[in-house]
Design a protein around this motif. Structure first.
Motif, PDB file in Angstrom:
ATOM      1  N   CYS A 197       0.866  -1.181   0.000  1.00 36.07           N
ATOM      2  CA  CYS A 197       0.000   0.000   0.000  1.00 36.07           C
ATOM      3  C   CYS A 197       0.903   1.231   0.000  1.00 36.07           C
ATOM      4  O   CYS A 197       1.772   1.353   0.870  1.00 36.07           O
ATOM      5  CB  CYS A 197      -0.906   0.033   1.227  1.00 36.07           C
ATOM      6  N   ILE A 198       0.679   2.117  -0.928  1.00 34.26           N
ATOM      7  CA  ILE A 198       1.558   3.295  -1.018  1.00 34.26           C
ATOM      8  C   ILE A 198       0.774   4.597  -0.915  1.00 34.26           C
ATOM      9  O   ILE A 198       1.263   5.662  -1.270  1.00 34.26           O
ATOM     10  CB  ILE A 198       2.384   3.279  -2.326  1.00 34.26           C
ATOM     11  N   GLU A 199      -0.470   4.500  -0.432  1.00 36.96           N
ATOM     12  CA  GLU A 199      -1.266   5.694  -0.190  1.00 36.96           C
ATOM     13  C   GLU A 199      -1.650   5.766   1.277  1.00 36.96           C
ATOM     14  O   GLU A 199      -1.746   4.750   1.965  1.00 36.96           O
ATOM     15  CB  GLU A 199      -2.526   5.691  -1.072  1.00 36.96           C
ATOM     16  N   LEU A 200      -1.865   6.959   1.765  1.00 34.49           N
ATOM     17  CA  LEU A 200      -2.257   7.199   3.154  1.00 34.49           C
ATOM     18  C   LEU A 200      -3.733   7.595   3.200  1.00 34.49           C
ATOM     19  O   LEU A 200      -4.258   8.119   2.212  1.00 34.49           O
ATOM     20  CB  LEU A 200      -1.379   8.297   3.757  1.00 34.49           C
ATOM     21  N   CYS A 203      -4.849   2.588   2.643  1.00 31.86           N
ATOM     22  CA  CYS A 203      -4.359   1.905   1.445  1.00 31.86           C
ATOM     23  C   CYS A 203      -5.066   2.517   0.247  1.00 31.86           C
ATOM     24  O   CYS A 203      -5.851   3.465   0.387  1.00 31.86           O
ATOM     25  CB  CYS A 203      -4.646   0.404   1.547  1.00 31.86           C
ATOM     26  N   GLU A 204      -4.823   1.964  -0.940  1.00 32.85           N
ATOM     27  CA  GLU A 204      -5.485   2.463  -2.137  1.00 32.85           C
ATOM     28  C   GLU A 204      -7.002   2.238  -2.058  1.00 32.85           C
ATOM     29  O   GLU A 204      -7.473   1.376  -1.313  1.00 32.85           O
ATOM     30  CB  GLU A 204      -4.921   1.761  -3.380  1.00 32.85           C
ATOM     31  N   TRP A 207      -9.594  -0.946  -0.790  1.00 31.53           N
ATOM     32  CA  TRP A 207      -8.782  -1.908  -0.024  1.00 31.53           C
ATOM     33  C   TRP A 207      -9.642  -2.853   0.808  1.00 31.53           C
ATOM     34  O   TRP A 207      -9.290  -4.035   0.964  1.00 31.53           O
ATOM     35  CB  TRP A 207      -7.788  -1.176   0.876  1.00 31.53           C
ATOM     36  N   GLN A 237      -1.456  -6.792   0.636  1.00 31.94           N
ATOM     37  CA  GLN A 237      -2.165  -5.580   1.044  1.00 31.94           C
ATOM     38  C   GLN A 237      -2.841  -5.786   2.395  1.00 31.94           C
ATOM     39  O   GLN A 237      -2.851  -4.889   3.242  1.00 31.94           O
ATOM     40  CB  GLN A 237      -3.194  -5.190  -0.010  1.00 31.94           C
ATOM     41  N   VAL A 292       5.984   4.971   3.976  1.00 31.74           N
ATOM     42  CA  VAL A 292       4.946   4.922   2.944  1.00 31.74           C
ATOM     43  C   VAL A 292       5.095   6.097   1.976  1.00 31.74           C
ATOM     44  O   VAL A 292       5.112   5.920   0.757  1.00 31.74           O
ATOM     45  CB  VAL A 292       3.550   4.942   3.595  1.00 31.74           C
ATOM     46  N   ALA A 293       5.227   7.292   2.540  1.00 33.85           N
ATOM     47  CA  ALA A 293       5.260   8.498   1.708  1.00 33.85           C
ATOM     48  C   ALA A 293       6.475   8.531   0.788  1.00 33.85           C
ATOM     49  O   ALA A 293       6.396   9.024  -0.346  1.00 33.85           O
ATOM     50  CB  ALA A 293       5.248   9.737   2.605  1.00 33.85           C
ATOM     51  N   HIS A 295       8.253   5.745  -0.097  1.00 30.10           N
ATOM     52  CA  HIS A 295       8.413   4.431  -0.740  1.00 30.10           C
ATOM     53  C   HIS A 295       9.616   3.667  -0.204  1.00 30.10           C
ATOM     54  O   HIS A 295      10.456   3.183  -0.959  1.00 30.10           O
ATOM     55  CB  HIS A 295       8.482   4.567  -2.263  1.00 30.10           C
TER      56      HIS A 295
END
Length: 331
Positions: A197-200, A203-204, A207, A237, A292-293, A295
């Motif tokens: 998951c690369i969004e805050l 998750c995307e 999810w 995920q 996360v932000a 990567h």
């Protein structure tokens, strides 16, 4: 006593170094940099001469030598081996001194031997996630127990003043929540789910509909090789989401405990420990968000691992200090 105090102090810092090197080795995908154990391609150091490299390729044709990964792995093993010898020395010194307790040195020796076995199985079972996670938890436990031993060897640093009875169960709850969260983090890393998951903040989009709990927490036994993971994207995920939700819960539980400790503790040392632990807690949460932000930058990810180990160690020290002080009912 002085010798034991010095050895315990050195062992704590050496364990911190081993934890840092272990995280660096895992995050640079060097866990199988040497496909055998305890040596490296049949040698006790990374093969460098041309005929040694040729022999390594012949012995392990399925895993060609990558010198930078092999050195990462072997340096970690050298430090871990040195730590094992140091803890063995601490055990034998305690064994032959009449008035010393043998229980904690014995536990430390047993744990470091088990850690060595986990290190071996990490390689021979090709990064089986259960073993990788166990190896992480074992290293953190070793650091915490060494801190407890150090405290016992330095009675002048123990709290003697009465402390509220309510703080001890809260401390145990905080430790339990943090251990579960560390295990989730280890499971996330061992299954290569750190970037699932690369969004805050969670998750995307969608999810929740993609959650696959049964696969996410299956042990996945029986695979020939676990390098780079064997889970589906949905399962990774799910693991990642549980780790994020666990981070929020851990932040709340630990913050509440440390606030109560700072308010109710009758010894200034405990209040200082509360401030130190709160600082580590906020640092750890920030590092997780940055993972996360940004990567998963290497330095940040290694720091995330290291701060978690030190936060657990501090909570264990706080609990032992609460135990050493005579309890009293909260006013």
């Amino acid at each position: 006593m002085k010798t034991q105090q010095w050895l315990a102090t050195i062992a704590i810092f050496l364990t911190m170094g081993v934890i840092l090197l272990g995280a660096y080795t895992r995050l640079t995908d060097a866990g199988l940099g040497c496909p055998d154990w305890p040596g490296c391609y049949g040698f006790f150091k990374v093969p460098q001469q041309e005929h040694h490299v040729a022999a390594a390729l012949q012995a392990f044709p399925e895993r060609p030598l990558e010198p930078h990964k092999a050195w990462n792995e072997m340096i970690h093993r050298y430090f871990a081996g040195s730590l094992g010898l140091l803890i063995a020395a601490m055990f034998f010194i305690a064994l032959f001194r009449r008035h010393n307790s043998k229980i904690l040195p014995s536990v430390l020796l047993a744990l470091v031997v088990f850690q060595a076995a986990l290190g071996m199985w990490t390689v021979t079972l090709n990064l089986l996630p259960l073993v990788v996670m166990g190896h992480l938890l074992g290293g953190f436990s070793l650091l915490s127990l060494l801190a407890v031993y150090w405290l016992r060897l330095h009675p002048q640093h123990r709290v003697a003043q009465p402390q509220p009875l309510s703080l001890k169960p809260l401390a145990l709850l905080a430790i339990a929540v943090l251990v579960v969260q560390i295990a989730l983090g280890g499971w996330t890393a061992a299954n290569y789910a750190a970037l699932a998951c690369i969004e805050l903040p969670v998750c995307e989009a969608g999810w929740l509909a993609r959650l696959n709990i049964s696969e996410a927490f299956d042990l996945h036994l029986g695979h020939a090789d676990y390098e780079y993971g064997v889970m589906s994207a949905e399962a990774r995920q799910t693991v990642h989401v549980f780790h994020r939700l666990g981070a929020a819960l851990t932040l709340v539980v630990l913050a509440l405990f440390l606030w109560q400790l700072w308010r109710k503790a009758t010894d200034s040392r405990l209040r200082k420990l509360a401030v130190a632990a709160a600082t580590l807690l906020l640092t750890q949460f920030t590092l997780g968000v940055l993972n996360v932000a940004l990567h998963l930058p290497l330095a940040n990810a290694v720091a995330h691992n290291f701060v978690a180990a030190n936060l657990l160690m501090l909570l264990v020290i706080i609990y032992m200090q609460l135990r050493s002080g005579r309890s009293r009912e909260a006013v």
